[in-house]
Design an enzyme around this catalytic site. Structure first.
Site, mmCIF file in Angstrom:
data_model
loop_
_atom_site.group_PDB
_atom_site.id
_atom_site.type_symbol
_atom_site.label_atom_id
_atom_site.label_comp_id
_atom_site.label_asym_id
_atom_site.label_seq_id
_atom_site.Cartn_x
_atom_site.Cartn_y
_atom_site.Cartn_z
ATOM 1 N N LYS A 178 -36.671 31.240 -39.585
ATOM 2 C CA LYS A 178 -38.112 31.039 -39.787
ATOM 3 C C LYS A 178 -38.708 32.415 -40.017
ATOM 4 C CE LYS A 178 -38.499 27.128 -36.571
ATOM 5 N NZ LYS A 178 -38.741 26.771 -35.161
ATOM 6 N N GLU A 232 -29.341 22.561 -31.477
ATOM 7 C CA GLU A 232 -30.246 23.709 -31.662
ATOM 8 C C GLU A 232 -30.849 24.165 -30.337
ATOM 9 O OE1 GLU A 232 -33.095 22.871 -34.723
ATOM 10 O OE2 GLU A 232 -34.317 24.622 -34.307
ATOM 11 N N SER A 254 -37.857 16.409 -38.808
ATOM 12 C CA SER A 254 -37.721 16.665 -37.373
ATOM 13 C C SER A 254 -38.544 15.612 -36.652
ATOM 14 C CB SER A 254 -38.238 18.082 -37.062
ATOM 15 O OG SER A 254 -38.264 18.305 -35.676
ATOM 16 N N LYS A 314 -33.407 15.225 -37.550
ATOM 17 C CA LYS A 314 -33.294 16.055 -36.340
ATOM 18 C C LYS A 314 -34.092 15.378 -35.236
ATOM 19 C CE LYS A 314 -35.502 20.383 -35.157
ATOM 20 N NZ LYS A 314 -35.717 21.783 -35.538
ATOM 21 N N GLY A 364 -38.923 24.945 -39.521
ATOM 22 C CA GLY A 364 -40.326 24.655 -39.845
ATOM 23 C C GLY A 364 -41.220 24.815 -38.643
ATOM 24 N N ASP A 372 -32.394 29.212 -32.641
ATOM 25 C CA ASP A 372 -33.724 29.290 -33.253
ATOM 26 C C ASP A 372 -34.510 30.365 -32.489
ATOM 27 O OD1 ASP A 372 -36.378 28.895 -33.987
ATOM 28 O OD2 ASP A 372 -36.414 26.735 -33.680
ATOM 29 N N ASP A 423 -32.467 19.187 -31.232
ATOM 30 C CA ASP A 423 -33.132 20.453 -30.897
ATOM 31 C C ASP A 423 -33.731 20.344 -29.497
ATOM 32 O OD1 ASP A 423 -34.460 22.857 -30.812
ATOM 33 O OD2 ASP A 423 -35.784 22.462 -32.521
ATOM 34 N N LYS A 440 -35.597 15.622 -31.376
ATOM 35 C CA LYS A 440 -35.964 16.523 -30.288
ATOM 36 C C LYS A 440 -35.450 15.936 -28.975
ATOM 37 C CE LYS A 440 -38.491 19.743 -32.290
ATOM 38 N NZ LYS A 440 -38.190 21.174 -32.182
HETATM 39 O O1 SMG Z 1 -42.147 21.831 -39.542
HETATM 40 O O2 SMG Z 1 -41.086 19.938 -39.583
HETATM 41 C C1 SMG Z 1 -41.525 20.897 -38.995
HETATM 42 C C2 SMG Z 1 -41.253 21.007 -37.515
HETATM 43 C C3 SMG Z 1 -39.853 21.350 -37.248
HETATM 44 O O3 SMG Z 1 -39.019 20.855 -35.096
HETATM 45 C C4 SMG Z 1 -39.588 21.651 -35.796
HETATM 46 N N1 SMG Z 1 -40.008 22.854 -35.343
HETATM 47 O O4 SMG Z 1 -38.149 24.316 -32.694
HETATM 48 O O5 SMG Z 1 -37.615 23.960 -34.702
HETATM 49 C C5 SMG Z 1 -38.443 23.901 -33.798
HETATM 50 C C6 SMG Z 1 -39.813 23.290 -33.985
HETATM 51 C C7 SMG Z 1 -40.882 24.292 -33.659
HETATM 52 C C8 SMG Z 1 -42.263 23.767 -33.716
HETATM 53 S S1 SMG Z 1 -42.644 22.757 -32.408
HETATM 54 C C9 SMG Z 1 -44.359 22.578 -32.412
HETATM 55 MG MG MG Z 2 -36.054 24.644 -33.137
#
Ligand code: SMG
Ligand code: MG
Length: 368
Positions: free
Chosen positions: A262, A213, A135, A161, A290, A238, A188, A163
Site C-alpha cells: 500500500k 494476512e 475484501s 478476502k 486497499g 501488511d 486478513d 476478515k
Molecule cells: O479497499 O477494499 C478495500 C479494503 C481492503 O481490507 C482492506 N483493507 O488491512 O488490508 C487491510 C484493510 C485496511 C483497511 S480497514 C478499514
Molecule cells: Mg490487511
C-alpha cells in the site's frame, strides 16, 4: 515545477455497507483530499489515514497536523521535478507515511499532467487492466458471510478476502470454503492474534487459502517468522511493512512469503514501487492492498498494480462496492474477467466532482 499553493480538504463519505474488521466497524470513511497547484495545473492526491487509529497510528487529524505544519511548508515555493525531490524534502519528518504518501500522490498527478504521461507509464506499468478481488468484512454470522460472498461472486469477483478475528475465524472461513470449494480465498486478521492464540488458526492450513494476512502484531516480525514455520499456507504481511528495509528484513528472516503493498503505508508510490522491485527480483509475489479509497486513491492503486510483479489480485474493487457517490467523475467498473482497467489519461487519469467534494467536506484549508 514550482509549488504555488496547496489545499487540503478533510472529507467524510458514507459507505454503501458497513465494514467490520478485527479492530472495529465503520459506516463512513474519512480521508484528506490534497490539491497542489503549479503552472495552471492541479495535482490531486488522497491521504488514506482514517478517522480512528485502528489500522495504523495515523488518523486524519494527525495527518492534517503533519501536512499543514511540516510537509506542505517543506514543499511550498520550491521547485520539484519528481517524486524523489518530494521524498527528499520531507525526509526530516519521522514516520507519518500516509501523510507523506498523500502529498507525493498529488505530485505524481501534477507531473503526469505536465508531461502528458499516465501514472502507470511513469511507474513502468505493463498492464492495461489488473486482476482484483473484494475484501469482505466480518458479518453477523458465518451464514450471513456466505450470502455476502455469494453476492460478490455473482457480481464477478473471482477472489475473496475474508476478515477474521479471534472467535470469528476457522468457523467463518470453513463455511465459505464449504459453500465455494474452488474459489480463490484468503483471510486478513489485522494483527488480532498472538503466537499463542494463533494456534487456533491451524485448521486454516487445510482450507487451500492463497494467504493468511497479518495475523500478529505490526511490530512483530520475529513471531511472524515462528508462525510461518508452523504453517504451509503463505503468511502475507501488511501492517508490519512500513519501508523497503522492513520488506527486505521480513524476507530475509522468512517472516512471510508474500507482501501486501500500500503506497500509503510505506510513505509513497516511490517506496511502494521499490518494495515491488525488491520482491520481483527475489520471485516473491506481491499484491496491491486497499484502504477503501475514493476514486483518487483507487486510480493510484490501479497504476501501482500495473507493475509486472503484482501477480496476485489486489484489494481494488469497483466504485459501487464502496460509494454510491464518489468524488471522481470516473467510476471504476469490474470487467467480466474480475479485472479493472488501469487509467490511461495523464497523471492519475481522474477528474474531480466538486459538488461531491462540497457535500462530503468536513473542513478545508489553503496554503500559499
Ligand atoms: O479497499 O477494499 C478495500 C479494503 C481492503 O481490507 C482492506 N483493507 O488491512 O488490508 C487491510 C484493510 C485496511 C483497511 S480497514 C478499514
Ligand atoms: Mg490487511
Amino acid at each position: 515545477m514550482i509549488i504555488e499553493a496547496v489545499k487540503i480538504s478533510h472529507l467524510r463519505m458514507p459507505l454503501v455497507l458497513p465494514f467490520e474488521t478485527s479492530f472495529g466497524r465503520i459506516t463512513s470513511r474519512d480521508c484528506i483530499l490534497l490539491e497542489i497547484f503549479s503552472e495552471g495545473l492541479t495535482g490531486y492526491g488522497e491521504c488514506v489515514a482514517d478517522r480512528d487509529p485502528g489500522y495504523s497510528y495515523e488518523t486524519v487529524n494527525t495527518a492534517w497536523h503533519i501536512l499543514k505544519d511540516y510537509l506542505i511548508p517543506a514543499v511550498l515555493g520550491r521547485n520539484l521535478h519528481d517524486a524523489d525531490d518530494c521524498q527528499a524534502m520531507v525526509a526530516n519528518v519521522r514516520g507519518h507515511p500516509m501523510a507523506k504518501a498523500g502529498l507525493e500522490m498529488a505530485l505524481w498527478d501534477l507531473i503526469g499532467k505536465a508531461q502528458s504521461r499516465s501514472l502507470s507509464s511513469m511507474l513502468g506499468g505493463v498492464r492495461t487492466k489488473v486482476e482484483v478481488g473484494v475484501s469482505v468484512g466480518i458479518q453477523e454470522t458465518p451464514q450471513e458471510l456466505v450470502k455476502v460472498v455469494e453476492r460478490y461472486l455473482q457480481d464477478g469477483y473471482q477472489r475473496i478476502k475474508v476478515k477474521i478475528k479471534p472467535g470469528r475465524d476457522v468457523g467463518d472461513v470453513g463455511a465459505v470454503r464449504a459453500a465455494f470449494p474452488s474459489i480463490r480465498l484468503q483471510v486478513d486478521a489485522n494483527s488480532a492474534y498472538t503466537l499463542a492464540t494463533a494456534e487456533r488458526l491451524k485448521p486454516l492450513d487445510g482450507l487451500d487459502l492463497l494467504l493468511i494476512e497479518q495475523p500478529l502484531a505490526e511490530d512483530d516480525l520475529w513471531d511472524h517468522h515462528k508462525l510461518q514455520a508452523q504453517f504451509a499456507t503463505p503468511i502475507c504481511l501488511d501492517e508490519s511493512i512500513l519501508s523497503v528495509r522492513h520488506a527486505r528484513q521480513a524476507l530475509e528472516m522468512a517472516a512471510c512469503r508474500i507482501i501486501n503493498i500500500k503506497a500509503g503505508r510505506v510513505g509513497g508510490m516511490n517506496q511502494g514501487a521499490a518494495i515491488h522491485s525488491l520482491c520481483h527480483n527475489k520471485g516473491v509475489p506481491v499484491w496491491c492492498g486497499g484502504m477503501l479509497e475514493t476514486g483518487v486513491g483507487r486510480a493510484a492503486n490501479l497504476a501501482l498494480a500495473s507493475l509486472p510483479g503484482f501477480s496476485l489480485p489486489g484489494d481494488i474493487s469497483a466504485t459501487e462496492r464502496y460509494y454510491q457517490e464518489d468524488i471522481t467523475n470516473e467510476r471504476f467498473q469490474l470487467n467480466s474477467d474480475s479485472t479493472i482497467n488501469v487509467p490511461k489519461a495523464p497523471g492519475l487519469g481522474i477528474s474531480i466532482n466538486e459538488k461531491a467534494v462540497k457535500r462530503f467536506l468536513v473542513k478545508a484549508e489553503s496554503m500559499s
